[in-house]
Design an enzyme around this catalytic site. Structure first.
Site, PDB file in Angstrom:
ATOM      1  CG  HIS A 220      -0.203   0.319   2.515  1.00  0.00           C
ATOM      2  ND1 HIS A 220       0.444  -0.664   3.223  1.00  0.00           N
ATOM      3  CD2 HIS A 220       0.001   1.464   3.211  1.00  0.00           C
ATOM      4  CE1 HIS A 220       0.992  -0.139   4.294  1.00  0.00           C
ATOM      5  NE2 HIS A 220       0.752   1.157   4.322  1.00  0.00           N
TER       6      HIS A 220
HETATM    7  C1  UD1 Z   1      -1.476   6.109   5.522  1.00  0.00           C
HETATM    8  C2  UD1 Z   1      -0.099   6.610   5.948  1.00  0.00           C
HETATM    9  C3  UD1 Z   1       0.924   5.501   5.767  1.00  0.00           C
HETATM   10  C4  UD1 Z   1       0.483   4.237   6.477  1.00  0.00           C
HETATM   11  C5  UD1 Z   1      -0.944   3.862   6.079  1.00  0.00           C
HETATM   12  C6  UD1 Z   1      -1.411   2.714   6.944  1.00  0.00           C
HETATM   13  C7  UD1 Z   1       0.166   9.013   5.505  1.00  0.00           C
HETATM   14  C8  UD1 Z   1       0.833  10.022   4.658  1.00  0.00           C
HETATM   15  N1  UD1 Z   1       0.330   7.732   5.126  1.00  0.00           N
HETATM   16  O1  UD1 Z   1      -1.392   5.791   4.147  1.00  0.00           O
HETATM   17  O2  UD1 Z   1       2.174   5.900   6.305  1.00  0.00           O
HETATM   18  O3  UD1 Z   1       1.351   3.199   6.129  1.00  0.00           O
HETATM   19  O4  UD1 Z   1      -1.811   4.977   6.284  1.00  0.00           O
HETATM   20  O5  UD1 Z   1      -2.401   1.965   6.348  1.00  0.00           O
HETATM   21  O6  UD1 Z   1      -0.477   9.359   6.468  1.00  0.00           O
HETATM   22  N2  UD1 Z   1      -8.970   4.871   1.868  1.00  0.00           N
HETATM   23  C9  UD1 Z   1     -10.197   4.299   1.889  1.00  0.00           C
HETATM   24  N3  UD1 Z   1     -10.733   4.012   3.123  1.00  0.00           N
HETATM   25  C10 UD1 Z   1     -10.108   4.290   4.294  1.00  0.00           C
HETATM   26  C11 UD1 Z   1      -8.851   4.899   4.238  1.00  0.00           C
HETATM   27  C12 UD1 Z   1      -8.284   5.185   3.007  1.00  0.00           C
HETATM   28  O7  UD1 Z   1     -10.811   4.013   0.867  1.00  0.00           O
HETATM   29  O8  UD1 Z   1     -10.657   3.992   5.376  1.00  0.00           O
HETATM   30  C13 UD1 Z   1      -8.373   5.159   0.533  1.00  0.00           C
HETATM   31  C14 UD1 Z   1      -8.744   6.539  -0.021  1.00  0.00           C
HETATM   32  O9  UD1 Z   1      -8.865   6.425  -1.400  1.00  0.00           O
HETATM   33  C15 UD1 Z   1      -7.508   7.340   0.300  1.00  0.00           C
HETATM   34  C16 UD1 Z   1      -6.394   6.312   0.164  1.00  0.00           C
HETATM   35  O10 UD1 Z   1      -6.949   5.112   0.653  1.00  0.00           O
HETATM   36  O11 UD1 Z   1      -7.349   8.435  -0.559  1.00  0.00           O
HETATM   37  C17 UD1 Z   1      -5.139   6.648   0.919  1.00  0.00           C
HETATM   38  O12 UD1 Z   1      -5.432   6.914   2.291  1.00  0.00           O
HETATM   39  P1  UD1 Z   1      -4.463   7.845   3.150  1.00  0.00           P
HETATM   40  O13 UD1 Z   1      -4.953   7.865   4.551  1.00  0.00           O
HETATM   41  O14 UD1 Z   1      -4.273   9.137   2.455  1.00  0.00           O
HETATM   42  O15 UD1 Z   1      -3.074   7.133   3.049  1.00  0.00           O
HETATM   43  P2  UD1 Z   1      -2.668   5.607   3.271  1.00  0.00           P
HETATM   44  O16 UD1 Z   1      -2.197   5.066   1.967  1.00  0.00           O
HETATM   45  O17 UD1 Z   1      -3.745   4.884   3.976  1.00  0.00           O
HETATM   46  N1  UDP Z   2      -3.040  -4.928   9.452  1.00  0.00           N
HETATM   47  C1  UDP Z   2      -4.276  -5.501   9.682  1.00  0.00           C
HETATM   48  N2  UDP Z   2      -5.012  -5.905   8.607  1.00  0.00           N
HETATM   49  C2  UDP Z   2      -4.579  -5.779   7.329  1.00  0.00           C
HETATM   50  C3  UDP Z   2      -3.298  -5.197   7.108  1.00  0.00           C
HETATM   51  C4  UDP Z   2      -2.568  -4.771   8.179  1.00  0.00           C
HETATM   52  O1  UDP Z   2      -4.692  -5.652  10.834  1.00  0.00           O
HETATM   53  O2  UDP Z   2      -5.316  -6.156   6.407  1.00  0.00           O
HETATM   54  C5  UDP Z   2      -2.245  -4.460  10.603  1.00  0.00           C
HETATM   55  C6  UDP Z   2      -0.873  -5.070  10.694  1.00  0.00           C
HETATM   56  O3  UDP Z   2      -0.954  -6.328  11.326  1.00  0.00           O
HETATM   57  C7  UDP Z   2      -0.132  -4.032  11.498  1.00  0.00           C
HETATM   58  C8  UDP Z   2      -0.731  -2.735  11.036  1.00  0.00           C
HETATM   59  O4  UDP Z   2      -2.007  -3.072  10.459  1.00  0.00           O
HETATM   60  O5  UDP Z   2      -0.360  -4.176  12.881  1.00  0.00           O
HETATM   61  C9  UDP Z   2       0.172  -2.126  10.016  1.00  0.00           C
HETATM   62  O6  UDP Z   2      -0.484  -1.155   9.324  1.00  0.00           O
HETATM   63  P1  UDP Z   2      -0.162  -0.789   7.820  1.00  0.00           P
HETATM   64  O7  UDP Z   2       0.558  -1.874   7.133  1.00  0.00           O
HETATM   65  O8  UDP Z   2      -1.434  -0.319   7.254  1.00  0.00           O
HETATM   66  O9  UDP Z   2       0.751   0.513   8.017  1.00  0.00           O
HETATM   67  P2  UDP Z   2       2.310   0.758   8.207  1.00  0.00           P
HETATM   68  O10 UDP Z   2       2.789  -0.076   9.328  1.00  0.00           O
HETATM   69  O11 UDP Z   2       2.962   0.447   6.901  1.00  0.00           O
HETATM   70  O12 UDP Z   2       2.386   2.220   8.471  1.00  0.00           O
END
Ligand code: UD1
Ligand code: UDP
Length: 374
Positions: A220
Site C-alpha cells: 500500500h
Molecule cells: C497512511 C499513511 C501511511 C500508512 C498507512 C497505513 C500518511 C501520509 N500515510 O497511508 O504511512 O502506512 O496509512 O495503512 O499518512 N482509503 C479508503 N478508506 C479508508 C482509508 C483510506 O478508501 O478507510 C483510501 C482513499 O482512497 C484514500 C487512500 O486510501 O485516498 C489513501 O489513504 P491515506 O490515509 O491518504 O493514506 P494511506 O495510503 O492509507
Molecule cells: N493490518 C491488519 N489488517 C490488514 C493489514 C494490516 O490488521 O489487512 C495491521 C498489521 O498487522 C499491522 C498494522 O495493520 O499491525 C500495520 O499497518 P499498515 O501496514 O497499514 O501501516 P504501516 O505499518 O505500513 O504504516
C-alpha cells in the site's frame, strides 16, 4: 492526575494505541492518568478503523474529527484546524502522537504551536528517503517533540546523528529533549493479542484459505502505489511466482490504483479485503513467509519468526536486515523473483524490540516526568 490528549487516525496507530490506551484505563493507572482520545478520521472504512476498536478493546474515541481522505495539504490542513480547536478546549498537559502519518504530523504541529509538550512514540526512525511522506512526517514530529520514545537502538543513533542526544533531562522541553529507548509497543500488542486471538473463532473465509501452505502479501505504500512502473512491476513479479498460493488483504488505496491501471492478479493470488488485527495475526502465524511494503508488517513477520521480503529500497527497521530476517528487493522484478525462489531464510535469534513491556515503560516515564498533584 496527568492529562494526555492522544491523536490517532490511521490503521497502524490503532494497533499502537491499543497498548497504551488500554493500559491507561487499567487499575494501575486509571487514577493517575486521564486520556482524551482524538481520532482524526484519516481511516474510516469499518475494516480500516472500527474493527480494531471492537476487537482490541480500544476505548471509543472522545471525538472523531471525520477528516477523511484528501491530498496531503487538504487532509493535514483540516486536521490542524480541528486539532488546534480541540486542544485549546481540552487544555491537556501533553499531546501523544504515534509513528509517521499525516495525523502524527498534524497532532505534533498543532500541539507545538500551542506550547503543549509533544510525546512521540516510535521516534527516531529514518528511511533516509525524504520523498516519502512518512519520512517528512516523522522528522518534523521528532523536531517538535519534548519526549521521544525510540523503539530501537538504530533510532537512538539516528537522532544522535541529527544532533538530538540520548539524554534524559529532568525538565525536558522541545529544545532539551528527553530521549528513551522504550522498545516497541507493536511487540507488546503482538504478544498480548495473540493470546486473545486464540479464544476467537476463525472466520469461514480465512479458515478455508489457510488450509494449504501460503505466503502473505501486503502492498500500500505511496512510493509503490503512486508510481505506475513500480506497482506494475510488483504485480507482474507476484503473478509470475506461482509455486505456492498468496493471501493478499488489499488496502483500499491499492485496490483503486490497480483498477485505474487495469492491473490484475493471477489465480494463485487470493485478494481479500483488509482484515482485522486478529485475522492478521492468524495469517502472520500460519504463513510460510511475508512479502510487504508495510512498516509494521515487517516487524510482525519477525515476531512470528517468519522471513520477510520487503518491497522497498530502504527500511527504517534496518536491524531486521542486519540480522538476516528481512531482504530488501525494492520494485525490481529480478530481485523479487530471486528472493521468492530462494525463500525461506531465517535470521538470527535476537531481541530487537524490547521485552514486550514498552507500554508500561512509556506510561510510567510520562508520570515520572509530568505528573502533578491532584
Ligand atoms: C497512511 C499513511 C501511511 C500508512 C498507512 C497505513 C500518511 C501520509 N500515510 O497511508 O504511512 O502506512 O496509512 O495503512 O499518512 N482509503 C479508503 N478508506 C479508508 C482509508 C483510506 O478508501 O478507510 C483510501 C482513499 O482512497 C484514500 C487512500 O486510501 O485516498 C489513501 O489513504 P491515506 O490515509 O491518504 O493514506 P494511506 O495510503 O492509507
Ligand atoms: N493490518 C491488519 N489488517 C490488514 C493489514 C494490516 O490488521 O489487512 C495491521 C498489521 O498487522 C499491522 C498494522 O495493520 O499491525 C500495520 O499497518 P499498515 O501496514 O497499514 O501501516 P504501516 O505499518 O505500513 O504504516
Amino acid at each position: 492526575m496527568l492529562s494526555i490528549l492522544t491523536v490517532i487516525g490511521a490503521r497502524p496507530q490503532f494497533v499502537k494505541a491499543a497498548v497504551i490506551s488500554r493500559l491507561i484505563r487499567s487499575s494501575s493507572y486509571q487514577w493517575k492518568v486521564h486520556e482524551y482520545l482524538v481520532h482524526t478520521g484519516q481511516h474510516y472504512d469499518d475494516n480500516m478503523s472500527a474493527v480494531f476498536f471492537r476487537e482490541m478493546e480500544i476505548p471509543e474515541p472522545d471525538i472523531n474529527l471525520q477528516i477523511g481522505s484528501g491530498t496531503h495539504g487538504v487532509m493535514t490542513g483540516a486536521m490542524l484546524t480541528e486539532l488546534e480547536r480541540v486542544m485549546i478546549e481540552q487544555k491537556p498537559d501533553v499531546v501523544l502522537v504515534y509513528g509517521d502519518t499525516n495525523s502524527t504530523l498534524a497532532g505534533a504541529l498543532a500541539a507545538s504551536k500551542l506550547h503543549i509538550p509533544v510525546i512521540h512514540v516510535e521516534a527516531g526512525l529514518r528511511s533516509f528517503m525524504m520523498a516519502m511522506p512518512e519520512e517528512q512526517n516523522r522528522i518534523i514530529a521528532d523536531r517538535l517533540s519534548t519526549v521521544l520514545f525510540c523503539p530501537t537502538v538504530a533510532a537512538i543513533r539516528n537522532l544522535e546523528h541529527e544532533g538530538i542526544p540520548n539524554a534524559q533531562p529532568t525538565s525536558p522541553s522541545a529544545d532539551q529533549k528527553a530521549v528513551f529507548l522504550s522498545g516497541d509497543v507493536m511487540l507488546d500488542a503482538s504478544l498480548y493479542y495473540r493470546q486473545q486471538q486464540k479464544a476467537m473463532p476463525l472466520s469461514a473465509t480465512l479458515a478455508s484459505l489457510i488450509e494449504r501452505p501460503f505466503y502473505l502479501v501486503t502492498l500500500h505504500r505511496a512510493e509503490n502505489t503512486d508510481d505506475p512502473m513500480r506497482v506494475a512491476t510488483i504485480v507482474k513479479a507476484l503473478n509470475e511466482f506461482d509455486a505456492i498460493p498468496v493471501i493478499l488483504p488489499l488496502h483500499p488505496r491499492t485496490r483503486k490504483i490497480l483498477a485505474q491501471q487495469g492491473l490484475e492478479f493471477a489465480a494463485h493470488i487470493h485478494v481479500i479485503d483488509p482484515v482485522g488485527y486478529f485475522d492478521m495475526l492468524v495469517l502472520e502465524d500460519r504463513c510460510q513467509f511475508v512479502v510487504t511494503d508495510s512498516g509494521g508488517v515487517q516487524k510482525e513477520a519477525y515476531f512470528f519468526d517468519k522471513p520477510c521480503i520487503t518491497l522497498r529500497d530502504s527500511t527504517e527497521w534496518i536491524e531486521l536486515v542486519q540480522h538476516g530476517w528481512n531482504t530488501l528487493v525494492g520494485a525490481n522484478t529480478e530481485k523479487i523473483l530471486a528472493a521468492l525462489q530462494s525463500m525461506p531464510r531465517y535470521g538470527e535469534s535476537v531481541q530487537l524490540y524490547g521485552d514486550g513491556h514498552a507500554g508500561e515503560f512509556i506510561v510510567q516515564t510520562l508520570l515520572d516526568i509530568f505528573a502533578k498533584e491532584g
